[in-house]
Design a protein around this motif. Structure first.
Motif, mmCIF file in Angstrom:
data_model
loop_
_atom_site.group_PDB
_atom_site.id
_atom_site.type_symbol
_atom_site.label_atom_id
_atom_site.label_comp_id
_atom_site.label_asym_id
_atom_site.label_seq_id
_atom_site.Cartn_x
_atom_site.Cartn_y
_atom_site.Cartn_z
ATOM 1 N N LEU A 225 62.713 -11.032 4.156
ATOM 2 C CA LEU A 225 61.359 -10.784 4.653
ATOM 3 C C LEU A 225 60.308 -11.621 3.933
ATOM 4 N N GLN A 226 60.614 -12.061 2.716
ATOM 5 C CA GLN A 226 59.678 -12.938 2.010
ATOM 6 C C GLN A 226 59.572 -14.296 2.702
ATOM 7 N N LYS A 227 60.587 -14.629 3.519
ATOM 8 C CA LYS A 227 60.615 -15.905 4.236
ATOM 9 C C LYS A 227 60.173 -15.750 5.690
ATOM 10 N N GLN A 228 59.774 -14.543 6.069
ATOM 11 C CA GLN A 228 59.356 -14.275 7.448
ATOM 12 C C GLN A 228 57.942 -13.675 7.435
ATOM 13 N N PRO A 229 56.938 -14.507 7.211
ATOM 14 C CA PRO A 229 55.566 -13.984 7.063
ATOM 15 C C PRO A 229 55.016 -13.324 8.317
ATOM 16 N N GLN A 230 55.653 -13.544 9.469
ATOM 17 C CA GLN A 230 55.181 -12.883 10.687
ATOM 18 C C GLN A 230 55.470 -11.385 10.677
ATOM 19 N N PHE A 231 56.368 -10.951 9.780
ATOM 20 C CA PHE A 231 56.707 -9.542 9.645
ATOM 21 C C PHE A 231 56.159 -9.000 8.330
ATOM 22 N N SER A 232 55.833 -7.723 8.315
ATOM 23 C CA SER A 232 55.380 -7.097 7.076
ATOM 24 C C SER A 232 56.566 -6.943 6.122
ATOM 25 N N PRO A 233 56.329 -7.043 4.815
ATOM 26 C CA PRO A 233 57.396 -6.783 3.849
ATOM 27 C C PRO A 233 57.737 -5.303 3.822
ATOM 28 N N LEU A 234 58.782 -4.963 3.083
ATOM 29 C CA LEU A 234 59.169 -3.559 2.957
ATOM 30 C C LEU A 234 58.021 -2.751 2.359
ATOM 31 N N GLN A 235 57.824 -1.545 2.908
ATOM 32 C CA GLN A 235 56.710 -0.698 2.501
ATOM 33 C C GLN A 235 57.205 0.699 2.163
ATOM 34 N N ALA A 236 56.476 1.369 1.270
ATOM 35 C CA ALA A 236 56.771 2.770 0.968
ATOM 36 C C ALA A 236 56.768 3.580 2.254
ATOM 37 N N GLY A 237 57.726 4.506 2.363
ATOM 38 C CA GLY A 237 57.824 5.362 3.531
ATOM 39 C C GLY A 237 58.807 4.885 4.579
ATOM 40 N N GLU A 238 59.263 3.637 4.474
ATOM 41 C CA GLU A 238 60.188 3.112 5.479
ATOM 42 C C GLU A 238 61.581 3.702 5.331
ATOM 43 N N ILE A 239 62.245 3.886 6.485
ATOM 44 C CA ILE A 239 63.647 4.273 6.565
ATOM 45 C C ILE A 239 64.454 3.000 6.791
ATOM 46 N N ILE A 240 65.528 2.818 6.039
ATOM 47 C CA ILE A 240 66.354 1.622 6.191
ATOM 48 C C ILE A 240 67.812 2.040 6.329
ATOM 49 N N THR A 241 68.437 1.649 7.426
ATOM 50 C CA THR A 241 69.865 1.881 7.580
ATOM 51 C C THR A 241 70.591 0.560 7.367
ATOM 52 N N THR A 242 71.671 0.612 6.604
ATOM 53 C CA THR A 242 72.183 -0.595 5.949
ATOM 54 C C THR A 242 73.425 -1.221 6.564
ATOM 55 N N GLY A 243 73.941 -0.660 7.664
ATOM 56 C CA GLY A 243 75.074 -1.284 8.327
ATOM 57 C C GLY A 243 76.363 -0.489 8.182
ATOM 58 N N THR A 244 77.262 -0.708 9.110
ATOM 59 C CA THR A 244 78.462 0.110 9.205
ATOM 60 C C THR A 244 79.486 -0.174 8.110
ATOM 61 N N TRP A 245 80.173 0.892 7.695
ATOM 62 C CA TRP A 245 81.235 0.773 6.698
ATOM 63 C C TRP A 245 82.590 0.522 7.358
ATOM 64 N N THR A 246 82.703 0.829 8.640
ATOM 65 C CA THR A 246 83.951 0.631 9.381
ATOM 66 C C THR A 246 83.667 -0.271 10.575
ATOM 67 N N ASP A 247 84.688 -0.552 11.350
ATOM 68 C CA ASP A 247 84.463 -1.224 12.619
ATOM 69 C C ASP A 247 83.640 -0.304 13.524
ATOM 70 N N ALA A 248 83.005 -0.890 14.529
ATOM 71 C CA ALA A 248 82.232 -0.116 15.505
ATOM 72 C C ALA A 248 83.155 0.244 16.666
ATOM 73 N N TYR A 249 83.338 1.544 16.914
ATOM 74 C CA TYR A 249 84.283 2.000 17.927
ATOM 75 C C TYR A 249 83.565 2.467 19.184
ATOM 76 N N PRO A 250 84.091 2.120 20.367
ATOM 77 C CA PRO A 250 83.504 2.612 21.616
ATOM 78 C C PRO A 250 83.565 4.134 21.693
ATOM 79 N N VAL A 251 82.518 4.736 22.225
ATOM 80 C CA VAL A 251 82.470 6.190 22.376
ATOM 81 C C VAL A 251 82.255 6.543 23.843
ATOM 82 N N GLN A 252 82.711 7.761 24.210
ATOM 83 C CA GLN A 252 82.585 8.239 25.580
ATOM 84 C C GLN A 252 82.112 9.681 25.585
ATOM 85 N N ALA A 253 81.497 10.069 26.690
ATOM 86 C CA ALA A 253 81.108 11.466 26.873
ATOM 87 C C ALA A 253 82.341 12.354 26.819
ATOM 88 N N GLY A 254 82.198 13.512 26.167
ATOM 89 C CA GLY A 254 83.305 14.447 26.017
ATOM 90 C C GLY A 254 84.021 14.340 24.686
#
Length: 274
Positions: A225-254
């Motif tokens: 983000l320090q290299k992307q001035p068009q976006f705000s840097p990280l700020q207090a109060g933000e929620i950050i999700t950091t990426g999956t620990w496993t492969d991403a599996y398809p899901v279905q209803a039921g």
């Protein structure tokens, strides 16, 4: 590209609203990472103008073990990020959620760790200083979606398509003490998570898969983000999700999916899809 960014942003937002497939922009012209973030910025501006509230960021492709599985012309070997809005994030009570898949294109499930920033990190913060800015961590399950047929795209396409984000479900937040922040990177790197569907174990993943540790993933985002001035840097109060620990599996209803952690004091989650 700046003149076309808003037009492309509307295309992706409309595809999401109508649950429609689109072809990757990279099939039509040379789409750079910088171009894709211009589209992402335009999407953020449109969504904010329509009343959505930006509450944080999501990281994608932080799991190095998955890099060779995505990308058609070239494997995706760098993390990406996109904004999180209040319309797609909700907190789970009692560690179980019911989640509709209506409107979700090719949904997949990803177990992650989510953080909240209690303080704004300095621009030159080292990883230890960044950890000291964290207020809490929680288990999160992200439902990722793809408007691209058969999940075929390049890294820039993923950025342009709202980071492939669908929904983020967040479990019970756990406040981080000073002592836990001090050893957080190592603690997370040595932890593991299991992922099951209807009682059958499908996968296990480790925190070390996520750029060596989910804390390193946040630090990577902070530096980017320090290299992307068009976006705000990280700020207090933000929620950050950091990426999956496993492969991403398809899901279905039921189906009902569940997770369980080892090595960190976070409860697992279960999600029943409809």
């Amino acid at each position: 590209m700046s003149l076309l960014a808003e037009q492309h942003a509307y295309t992706f937002l409309e595809a999401r609203a109508r649950t429609q497939h689109v072809n990757p922009l990279s099939w039509q012209f040379e789409l750079s990472i910088a171009d894709a973030y211009d589209i992402a910025k335009a999407s953020d501006t449109i969504r904010a103008a329509e009343g959505e509230v930006r509450i944080g960021r999501k990281l994608g492709f932080t799991n190095r073990k998955l890099w060779t599985k995505y990308g058609e012309k070239a494997a995706i070997r760098e993390p990406i990020w996109s904004s999180l809005f209040d319309s797609t994030v909700r907190y789970v009570e009692d560690n179980h959620a019911y989640q509709s898949l209506t409107g979700a294109l090719q949904p997949r499930i990803e177990p992650e760790v989510v953080f909240k920033l209690g303080r704004t990190p300095a621009a030159d913060a080292c990883i230890e200083e960044l950890a000291d800015c964290l207020e809490w961590m929680a288990h999160g399950i992200e439902i990722v979606v793809s408007p691209y047929p058969d999940w075929k795209f390049e890294a820039a396409d993923a950025i342009a398509a709202l980071g492939l984000h669908g929904t983020l479900l967040i479990g019970e937040p756990r406040i981080l003490s000073s002592a836990s922040r001090l050893h957080l990177a190592e603690l997370l790197a040595n932890a593991s998570v299991s992922l099951s569907c209807d009682g059958t174990l499908l996968s296990a993943g480790y925190g070390s898969n996520v750029l060596d540790s989910p804390l390193h993933a946040i630090w990577h985002l902070h530096g980017l983000l320090q290299k992307q001035p068009q976006f705000s840097p990280l700020q207090a109060g933000e929620i950050i999700t950091t990426g999956t620990w496993t492969d991403a599996y398809p899901v279905q209803a039921g189906q009902t999916w569940g997770t369980a952690f080892s090595g960190i004091p976070l409860p697992g989650l279960s999600v029943s899809f409809a």
